[in-house]
Design a protein around this motif. Sequence first.
Motif, PDB file in Angstrom:
ATOM      1  N   GLY A 283       0.889  -1.345   0.052  1.00 51.12           N
ATOM      2  CA  GLY A 283       0.039  -0.192   0.043  1.00 51.12           C
ATOM      3  C   GLY A 283       0.680   1.314  -0.167  1.00 51.12           C
ATOM      4  N   ALA A 284       2.210   1.261  -0.283  1.00 45.11           N
ATOM      5  CA  ALA A 284       3.196   2.154  -0.172  1.00 45.11           C
ATOM      6  C   ALA A 284       2.655   3.294  -1.639  1.00 45.11           C
ATOM      7  CB  ALA A 284       4.240   2.285  -0.136  1.00 45.11           C
ATOM      8  N   ASP A 285       2.702   4.597  -1.309  1.00 42.45           N
ATOM      9  CA  ASP A 285       2.589   5.573  -2.330  1.00 42.45           C
ATOM     10  C   ASP A 285       3.902   5.879  -2.966  1.00 42.45           C
ATOM     11  OD1 ASP A 285       1.921   7.329  -4.099  1.00 42.45           O
ATOM     12  OD2 ASP A 285       0.492   8.578  -2.629  1.00 42.45           O
ATOM     13  N   LEU A 286       4.079   5.244  -4.246  1.00 40.45           N
ATOM     14  CA  LEU A 286       5.379   5.568  -4.749  1.00 40.45           C
ATOM     15  C   LEU A 286       5.109   6.029  -6.077  1.00 40.45           C
ATOM     16  CD1 LEU A 286       6.719   1.923  -4.169  1.00 40.45           C
ATOM     17  CD2 LEU A 286       8.072   3.959  -3.707  1.00 40.45           C
TER      18      LEU A 286
ATOM     19  N   ASP B 272       1.128   1.876  -4.856  1.00 44.83           N
ATOM     20  CA  ASP B 272       0.803   2.651  -6.212  1.00 44.83           C
ATOM     21  C   ASP B 272       1.850   3.004  -7.083  1.00 44.83           C
ATOM     22  OD1 ASP B 272      -0.462   4.432  -7.687  1.00 44.83           O
ATOM     23  OD2 ASP B 272      -1.572   5.462  -6.203  1.00 44.83           O
ATOM     24  N   LEU B 273       1.856   2.420  -8.089  1.00 43.59           N
ATOM     25  CA  LEU B 273       3.007   2.757  -8.896  1.00 43.59           C
ATOM     26  C   LEU B 273       2.921   3.615  -9.980  1.00 43.59           C
ATOM     27  CD1 LEU B 273       4.577  -0.959  -9.054  1.00 43.59           C
ATOM     28  CD2 LEU B 273       5.170   0.775  -7.360  1.00 43.59           C
ATOM     29  N   ARG B 274       1.872   4.390 -10.036  1.00 45.37           N
ATOM     30  CA  ARG B 274       1.314   5.089 -11.243  1.00 45.37           C
ATOM     31  C   ARG B 274       2.683   6.134 -11.566  1.00 45.37           C
ATOM     32  NH1 ARG B 274      -4.373   7.000  -9.386  1.00 45.37           N
ATOM     33  NH2 ARG B 274      -3.627   6.836  -7.356  1.00 45.37           N
ATOM     34  N   GLY B 275       3.177   6.256 -12.549  1.00 45.47           N
ATOM     35  CA  GLY B 275       4.027   7.158 -13.070  1.00 45.47           C
ATOM     36  C   GLY B 275       5.398   6.747 -12.470  1.00 45.47           C
ATOM     37  N   THR B 276       5.553   5.639 -11.938  1.00 48.90           N
ATOM     38  CA  THR B 276       6.718   5.261 -11.325  1.00 48.90           C
ATOM     39  C   THR B 276       8.063   4.789 -12.462  1.00 48.90           C
ATOM     40  OG1 THR B 276       5.745   4.843  -9.285  1.00 48.90           O
ATOM     41  CG2 THR B 276       7.909   3.671  -9.509  1.00 48.90           C
ATOM     42  N   ASP B 277       9.156   5.094 -12.018  1.00 47.67           N
ATOM     43  CA  ASP B 277      10.180   4.635 -12.999  1.00 47.67           C
ATOM     44  C   ASP B 277      10.891   3.581 -12.660  1.00 47.67           C
ATOM     45  OD1 ASP B 277      12.327   4.431 -15.015  1.00 47.67           O
ATOM     46  OD2 ASP B 277      13.043   6.240 -14.728  1.00 47.67           O
ATOM     47  N   LEU B 278      10.418   2.295 -13.057  1.00 43.71           N
ATOM     48  CA  LEU B 278      11.203   1.107 -12.681  1.00 43.71           C
ATOM     49  C   LEU B 278      12.140   0.651 -13.812  1.00 43.71           C
ATOM     50  CD1 LEU B 278       7.666  -0.404 -11.503  1.00 43.71           C
ATOM     51  CD2 LEU B 278       9.795  -0.213  -9.942  1.00 43.71           C
TER      52      LEU B 278
END
Length: 301
Positions: free
Chosen positions: A209-212, A231-237
């Motif tokens: 549930g972390a906001d990333l 939350d991986l919206r817009g996250t650069d992985l």
Amino acid sequence: MSETPRGGTELRADCARCVGLCCVAPAFAASADFALDKPAGQPCPNLGADSRCGIHPQLRERGFPGCTVFDCFGAGQHVTQVTFGGRDWRDDPATASAMFATFAVVRPLHELLWYLTEALALTPAGALRDELRAAVEETRDLTGGGADALRDLDVDAYRGRMNPLLVRASELARAGHDGVDRRGATLLGVDLRGADLVAANLRGACLIGADLRGVRLRLADLTGADLRGADLRGTDLSGALFLHQSQLDAARGDRRTVLPPALRHPPHWSGLGITPVGRPRPGGARAAARPTGRRKRDPRR
């Protein structure tokens, strides 16, 4: 099923060549991941006579999201086709108990083999690469053993012996970057927007549930990190280390989430609206990402 970037078809789940071992061997506990209790060794009521799930397209809607993110790393078809020569656990009780016990060993061995293969791919020529190549071959040879030998293997001890190689490969890949050390950290529901997590050590971290949103996780070691509901919206992985498809399947994201080339956006992400990446709350993200004076022991060491 989840896709595996390296390691060949041996490490990709092939349900058509398995006899539904993941739907019978392990126990389920009624929770947000499973809609019912199921004892170990008892078939899931949704398992059909053809060894296929009868509600597979509706698993999330029917209360079984845990099934959608499980990956046997190819152990199911290996135990079925290689170890037991195509036999079915339904044949007799002795076959069933033997298959289930063997699956409990081969599954973690195949997972370890996936990690070793990933480490080998990112490690340049040298002594460490040679050690990793030998470890891959040793682990592959173990999985090819008979059922009795596999059931007698202390798989936890074996993983403990191999894990330092993975740690060294991670450290070498992240060398030259001052990434924070959050091994085994409990970051449940923490707002990490704006945190500097490039090349961070997040091995075994709890990120449920972390906001990333919008966070850069390039070169971050995500070995065993729990990303359920993160939350991986817009996250650069891009370039994240040891990131597996099943971790993404357990998280939330959108089409702006940047993934390594071998991984894919899970189908259930498509229903999420694309919203602007928010700003971090004062002190929340950076305070959570800042290393403490005493580092937590990596639970996978």
